[in-house]
Design a protein around this motif. Structure first.
Motif, PDB file in Angstrom:
ATOM      1  N   GLY A   1      27.302  42.578  43.624  1.00 50.88           N
ATOM      2  CA  GLY A   1      28.524  42.262  42.989  1.00 50.88           C
ATOM      3  C   GLY A   1      29.681  42.873  41.897  1.00 50.88           C
ATOM      4  O   GLY A   1      29.126  43.759  41.870  1.00 50.88           O
ATOM      5  N   GLY A   2      30.900  42.249  42.303  1.00 50.46           N
ATOM      6  CA  GLY A   2      31.693  43.560  41.641  1.00 50.46           C
ATOM      7  C   GLY A   2      32.957  43.354  42.455  1.00 50.46           C
ATOM      8  O   GLY A   2      33.037  42.982  43.014  1.00 50.46           O
ATOM      9  N   ASN A   3      34.025  44.855  41.039  1.00 48.33           N
ATOM     10  CA  ASN A   3      35.605  44.957  41.316  1.00 48.33           C
ATOM     11  C   ASN A   3      35.547  45.978  41.935  1.00 48.33           C
ATOM     12  O   ASN A   3      34.285  46.467  42.514  1.00 48.33           O
TER      13      ASN A   3
ATOM     14  N   THR B   1      31.936  38.348  44.415  1.00 46.88           N
ATOM     15  CA  THR B   1      33.550  39.331  44.770  1.00 46.88           C
ATOM     16  C   THR B   1      34.531  38.162  43.744  1.00 46.88           C
ATOM     17  O   THR B   1      33.888  36.594  44.572  1.00 46.88           O
TER      18      THR B   1
ATOM     19  N   TYR C   1      41.083  43.204  37.612  1.00 46.27           N
ATOM     20  CA  TYR C   1      39.763  42.374  37.821  1.00 46.27           C
ATOM     21  C   TYR C   1      40.514  41.920  39.586  1.00 46.27           C
ATOM     22  O   TYR C   1      40.956  40.956  39.790  1.00 46.27           O
TER      23      TYR C   1
ATOM     24  N   PRO D   1      39.190  42.449  43.906  1.00 49.53           N
ATOM     25  CA  PRO D   1      38.611  42.330  44.944  1.00 49.53           C
ATOM     26  C   PRO D   1      38.541  44.291  45.332  1.00 49.53           C
ATOM     27  O   PRO D   1      38.938  44.804  45.340  1.00 49.53           O
TER      28      PRO D   1
ATOM     29  N   SER E   1      35.975  33.436  43.536  1.00 49.83           N
ATOM     30  CA  SER E   1      37.280  32.984  42.923  1.00 49.83           C
ATOM     31  C   SER E   1      37.801  31.815  42.247  1.00 49.83           C
ATOM     32  O   SER E   1      37.481  31.638  40.860  1.00 49.83           O
TER      33      SER E   1
ATOM     34  N   THR F   1      31.673  42.377  32.566  1.00 53.17           N
ATOM     35  CA  THR F   1      33.037  41.803  33.395  1.00 53.17           C
ATOM     36  C   THR F   1      32.341  40.715  33.804  1.00 53.17           C
ATOM     37  O   THR F   1      31.353  40.275  33.465  1.00 53.17           O
TER      38      THR F   1
ATOM     39  N   TYR G   1      32.758  39.867  36.571  1.00 49.37           N
ATOM     40  CA  TYR G   1      32.293  39.614  37.327  1.00 49.37           C
ATOM     41  C   TYR G   1      30.194  39.951  37.386  1.00 49.37           C
ATOM     42  O   TYR G   1      29.464  39.167  38.807  1.00 49.37           O
TER      43      TYR G   1
ATOM     44  N   LEU H   1      28.618  36.393  38.482  1.00 43.85           N
ATOM     45  CA  LEU H   1      29.353  36.101  40.040  1.00 43.85           C
ATOM     46  C   LEU H   1      27.267  35.355  40.869  1.00 43.85           C
ATOM     47  O   LEU H   1      27.836  34.230  40.973  1.00 43.85           O
TER      48      LEU H   1
END
Length: 272
Positions: free
Chosen positions: A7-9, A37, A47, A49, A77, A96, A98, A101
């Motif tokens: 997971g992440g940006n 994401t 922030y 994707p 989102s 963050t 993220y 998530l």
């Protein structure tokens, strides 16, 4: 088929390239990566994707190991905005949004009953399939203890405080017992320094603790399965070295030079 969860940006793209290069070096079975994401660019311009091109680039690396491997991107989102945006930990300096998530996995339709979650700052050092195949039918997760457990007062209450950067997850069981939902509630309501990691330590009860080689955070040795470049508390402060800090990693862990050399060539080719 191995089911991995990341997971992440867009920021973690470089880390994902290294993690994927190391993954396909050692693991040949098909891999399905679920990538969580979201777009919170109205909260922070960074922030956003990963782009479709970046996901396609990562998928091409995966397919080098096995042509049947692929990535599914899941945009959370809406769920995050509805359930977490007004939470007390949103905007936390340590992590963050993220990182939170993965606390929504019980609400995502179509996820498999078993997942191996990996942070983007990981390098795989051996075939990961035997790790994935560990039987956790009687546990919520399989995990490793956190490094230097004395480092934060928030950890002293837990005899077995685990690091949440590498987790083998029994999602079927966590859906049934509601413990992921409980961790999500804690993150929303309770101010915490380690946020989701601390919430998971509070909420999850049935843990199978594994040898440190499955989430090695301090040193290299040939038996390491997952090398995790997380922050490790030292008596003189914090150490932050990430896989994409190539020169620093090479000084300490030359075993990864081939992966890092290819990573550098790829970044040059991308103009990064």
């Amino acid at each position: 088929m191995i089911n991995l969860l990341y997971g992440g940006n867009e920021y973690i793209f470089k880390g994902m390239v290294i993690s994927f290069l190391s993954l396909v070096k050692h693991t040949r079975c098909p891999i399905h990566v679920y990538f969580l994401t979201m777009d919170l660019s109205d909260q922070n311009p960074s922030y956003i994707p990963p782009t479709k091109e970046e996901i396609s680039y990562l998928e091409d690396i995966l397919k080098r190991g096995n042509i049947e491997s692929y990535i599914t991107v899941i945009d959370l989102s809406k769920k995050f905005r509805e359930q977490m945006l007004d939470g007390v930990n949103n905007g936390h300096a340590y992590a963050t949004p993220y990182t939170m998530l993965r606390l929504f996995i019980d609400e995502i339709e179509g996820l498999p009953d078993k997942l191996l979650y990996l942070d983007s700052d990981t390098i795989i050092n051996n075939d990961i399939e035997p790790f994935y195949n560990i039987d956790i039918s009687d546990y919520d997760i399989a995990c490793c203890k956190d490094a230097n457990n004395w480092g934060s007062p928030s950890r002293w209450r837990f005899a077995h405080y685990f690091n949440a950067g590498v987790l083998l997850i029994n999602l079927k069981r966590l859906k049934e017992n509601g413990r992921i939902a409980e961790a999500r509630r804690l993150v929303h309501d309770k101010k915490m320094f380690y946020v989701d990691q601390q919430a998971l330590n509070i909420a999850i009860k049935d843990k199978l603790f594994l040898d440190e080689k499955y989430n090695e955070k301090k040193k290299y040795y040939p038996e390491v399965i997952v090398q995790h470049f997380c922050s490790v508390r030292k008596k003189w402060g914090w150490r932050y070295i990430k896989p994409w800090e190539v020169s620093e990693v090479k000084k300490k862990m030359s075993a990864y030079n081939d992966i890092l050399d290819e990573y550098e060539e790829r970044m040059k080719g991308l103009g990064l």
